[in-house]
Design an enzyme around this catalytic site. Sequence first.
Site, mmCIF file in Angstrom:
data_model
loop_
_atom_site.group_PDB
_atom_site.id
_atom_site.type_symbol
_atom_site.label_atom_id
_atom_site.label_comp_id
_atom_site.label_asym_id
_atom_site.label_seq_id
_atom_site.Cartn_x
_atom_site.Cartn_y
_atom_site.Cartn_z
ATOM 1 N N ARG A 36 -10.663 -5.752 -2.682
ATOM 2 C CA ARG A 36 -12.005 -6.976 -2.978
ATOM 3 C C ARG A 36 -13.193 -6.737 -2.490
ATOM 4 O O ARG A 36 -13.250 -6.190 -1.107
ATOM 5 C CB ARG A 36 -10.605 -7.996 -1.643
ATOM 6 C CG ARG A 36 -9.574 -8.406 -2.710
ATOM 7 C CD ARG A 36 -9.298 -9.976 -1.321
ATOM 8 N NE ARG A 36 -8.578 -8.968 -0.169
ATOM 9 C CZ ARG A 36 -8.497 -9.097 1.036
ATOM 10 N NH1 ARG A 36 -7.922 -10.748 1.196
ATOM 11 N NH2 ARG A 36 -7.503 -8.246 1.844
ATOM 12 N N TYR A 152 11.007 -2.498 2.344
ATOM 13 C CA TYR A 152 9.256 -1.869 2.591
ATOM 14 C C TYR A 152 9.791 -0.606 3.746
ATOM 15 O O TYR A 152 9.207 -0.048 4.254
ATOM 16 C CB TYR A 152 8.752 -2.848 3.422
ATOM 17 C CG TYR A 152 8.292 -2.494 4.568
ATOM 18 C CD1 TYR A 152 6.139 -3.055 3.713
ATOM 19 C CD2 TYR A 152 8.191 -2.546 6.135
ATOM 20 C CE1 TYR A 152 5.114 -2.753 5.318
ATOM 21 C CE2 TYR A 152 6.786 -2.781 6.978
ATOM 22 C CZ TYR A 152 5.785 -2.636 6.216
ATOM 23 O OH TYR A 152 4.590 -2.397 6.645
HETATM 24 P P1 NDP Z 1 -3.513 -6.572 5.985
HETATM 25 O O1 NDP Z 1 -2.580 -7.783 4.972
HETATM 26 O O2 NDP Z 1 -4.651 -7.034 7.105
HETATM 27 O O3 NDP Z 1 -4.554 -5.631 5.140
HETATM 28 C C1 NDP Z 1 -3.911 -4.833 3.949
HETATM 29 C C2 NDP Z 1 -5.331 -3.717 3.245
HETATM 30 O O4 NDP Z 1 -4.225 -3.124 1.902
HETATM 31 C C3 NDP Z 1 -6.197 -4.812 2.634
HETATM 32 O O5 NDP Z 1 -6.908 -4.233 3.409
HETATM 33 C C4 NDP Z 1 -6.024 -4.453 0.953
HETATM 34 O O6 NDP Z 1 -7.316 -4.652 1.056
HETATM 35 C C5 NDP Z 1 -5.011 -3.454 1.121
HETATM 36 N N1 NDP Z 1 -4.259 -3.531 -0.314
HETATM 37 C C6 NDP Z 1 -3.194 -4.272 -0.453
HETATM 38 N N2 NDP Z 1 -2.804 -3.170 -1.768
HETATM 39 C C7 NDP Z 1 -3.410 -2.733 -1.864
HETATM 40 C C8 NDP Z 1 -3.991 -2.009 -3.236
HETATM 41 N N3 NDP Z 1 -2.670 -2.312 -4.094
HETATM 42 N N4 NDP Z 1 -5.336 -1.039 -3.161
HETATM 43 C C9 NDP Z 1 -5.921 -1.188 -2.214
HETATM 44 N N5 NDP Z 1 -6.200 -1.508 -0.996
HETATM 45 C C10 NDP Z 1 -5.088 -1.885 -0.991
HETATM 46 O O7 NDP Z 1 -2.564 -5.850 6.800
HETATM 47 P P2 NDP Z 1 -2.519 -4.446 7.809
HETATM 48 O O8 NDP Z 1 -4.194 -4.833 8.235
HETATM 49 O O9 NDP Z 1 -1.668 -5.071 8.560
HETATM 50 O O10 NDP Z 1 -1.716 -3.357 7.079
HETATM 51 C C11 NDP Z 1 -2.038 -2.167 6.778
HETATM 52 C C12 NDP Z 1 -1.130 -1.204 6.954
HETATM 53 O O11 NDP Z 1 -0.510 -1.120 8.452
HETATM 54 C C13 NDP Z 1 0.169 -1.435 5.557
HETATM 55 O O12 NDP Z 1 0.326 -0.002 4.952
HETATM 56 C C14 NDP Z 1 1.335 -2.037 6.395
HETATM 57 O O13 NDP Z 1 2.393 -1.532 6.012
HETATM 58 C C15 NDP Z 1 1.132 -1.396 7.960
HETATM 59 N N6 NDP Z 1 1.261 -1.832 9.311
HETATM 60 C C16 NDP Z 1 1.521 -2.898 9.383
HETATM 61 C C17 NDP Z 1 1.723 -3.429 10.669
HETATM 62 C C18 NDP Z 1 1.661 -4.693 10.716
HETATM 63 O O14 NDP Z 1 2.116 -5.510 11.836
HETATM 64 N N7 NDP Z 1 0.417 -5.599 10.531
HETATM 65 C C19 NDP Z 1 2.750 -3.108 10.926
HETATM 66 C C20 NDP Z 1 2.719 -1.317 10.874
HETATM 67 C C21 NDP Z 1 2.980 -1.281 9.649
HETATM 68 P P3 NDP Z 1 -7.869 -5.517 -0.677
HETATM 69 O O15 NDP Z 1 -6.134 -6.774 -1.193
HETATM 70 O O16 NDP Z 1 -8.296 -6.233 -0.561
HETATM 71 O O17 NDP Z 1 -7.232 -4.745 -1.790
HETATM 72 C C1 8X3 Z 2 5.096 -4.208 9.759
HETATM 73 C C2 8X3 Z 2 5.896 -4.105 11.020
HETATM 74 O O1 8X3 Z 2 8.255 -5.079 12.052
HETATM 75 O O2 8X3 Z 2 6.610 -6.142 9.935
HETATM 76 O O3 8X3 Z 2 5.906 -2.771 9.563
HETATM 77 O O4 8X3 Z 2 8.034 -4.686 9.409
HETATM 78 S S1 8X3 Z 2 7.020 -5.355 10.392
#
Ligand code: NDP
Ligand code: 8X3
Length: 254
Positions: A36, A152
Site C-alpha cells: 500500500r 501460520y
Molecule cells: P499488520 O497487519 O498490522 O501489518 C502487516 C504488514 O505486512 C503490513 O504493512 C502489510 O502491508 C505487510 N504485508 C503483508 N503482506 C505483504 C506482502 N505480500 N508484501 C509486502 N508487505 C506485505 O500486522 P503486524 O504488524 O502485527 O505483523 C507484522 C509481522 O509480525 C507479521 O510477520 C506477523 O506475522 C508478525 N506477528 C504479529 C503478531 C501480532 O499479534 N500482531 C504477533 C507475532 C508476530 P501491505 O498490506 O501494505 O502490503
Molecule cells: C501472532 C500471534 O498468537 O495470533 O503471531 O499467532 S498469534
Amino acid sequence: MSVKTIFITGASAGFGEACARAFAAEGNRLILTARREEKLRKIRDELAGEAAVHIMQLDVRDHEAVESAVASLPADFRKIDVLVNNAGLALGLEPAHQVAIEDWDIMVDTNIKGLMYCTRAILPGMVERNRGHIVNISSTAASWPYPGGNVYGGTKAFVSQFSRNLRADLLGTRVRVSCIQPGMAETEFSNVRFKGDEGKAAQVYAGTEPLTATDVAETVTWVVNRPAHVNINSLEVMSIDQAWGPFAIHREKR
Ligand code: NDP
Ligand code: 8X3
C-alpha cells in the site's frame, strides 16, 4: 549512535510502521516497503525532517520485484545496515481439514518465501561490507501450537529456524541475525486474519492489555542497538495478560 540504513518490509502498518517511527527518531536512513504505497507516502511525509526516507511499493512474494527493488535503490540507500523482515500475515483460524488452500499458499508465499527473497537479495551486500543485521519477525506461534494455527505457526517456525541457520552460515562475519517472537499484539493483524470482520478482530484483544506495535518496535531497536559484538539470537515477548495453558485433553464417556 552512527546513522544506519534500514530496510523494513511491511512498513505500512503495525510493527513495521512502528519500527520506521522508532528508527527515524534515532535519525537513521529508512527504506520503507509494502504493497500500500499511499500509506507509505503518508508515513514518509510525517517523518520528513526526522529522517531520510525512501519508499517503495513492493510485494515480497514477487521474487523479481524484490531483486529489482534492491538493485535500483538510490546511491544513498544502497548500503543496507539493517533488514527488518517483518511483512507477514495470518489468514483464518479454521482447522487444517477445512481451511482454504489459497490461504495456506498466501501465508507460505509471504511469510516464508517473501522473507527468503528479501534476505537473499540484501545479504550479499552485508557480507561484502562485513557489516549488517537481519532482524526476522517470527511469533510465539513458531514454538507454541494452538487450534487453527496450523500453517501460520509452521511458517513462523520456518522463520525461527532459518534465523538460527543464517547465524550458522554467517559465523566468522560481522553480520548479525536476530529473531523476535512476539505474542498477541494489537495491530491490523487480526483484521487481516479475519478478513475485515472487525468484531472478530476486537474479540482477540477484549479485556486484555495486548502488546502494542511500539512495544515490539522498541524491542527491535534495542536488539539492533546492542554493541556490534553482541548478537541477540532470539527474543520472545508477550503481554502480561498472555501465558501458556495446560495440555488440551479430549474426553468422552467410554
Ligand atoms: P499488520 O497487519 O498490522 O501489518 C502487516 C504488514 O505486512 C503490513 O504493512 C502489510 O502491508 C505487510 N504485508 C503483508 N503482506 C505483504 C506482502 N505480500 N508484501 C509486502 N508487505 C506485505 O500486522 P503486524 O504488524 O502485527 O505483523 C507484522 C509481522 O509480525 C507479521 O510477520 C506477523 O506475522 C508478525 N506477528 C504479529 C503478531 C501480532 O499479534 N500482531 C504477533 C507475532 C508476530 P501491505 O498490506 O501494505 O502490503
Ligand atoms: C501472532 C500471534 O498468537 O495470533 O503471531 O499467532 S498469534
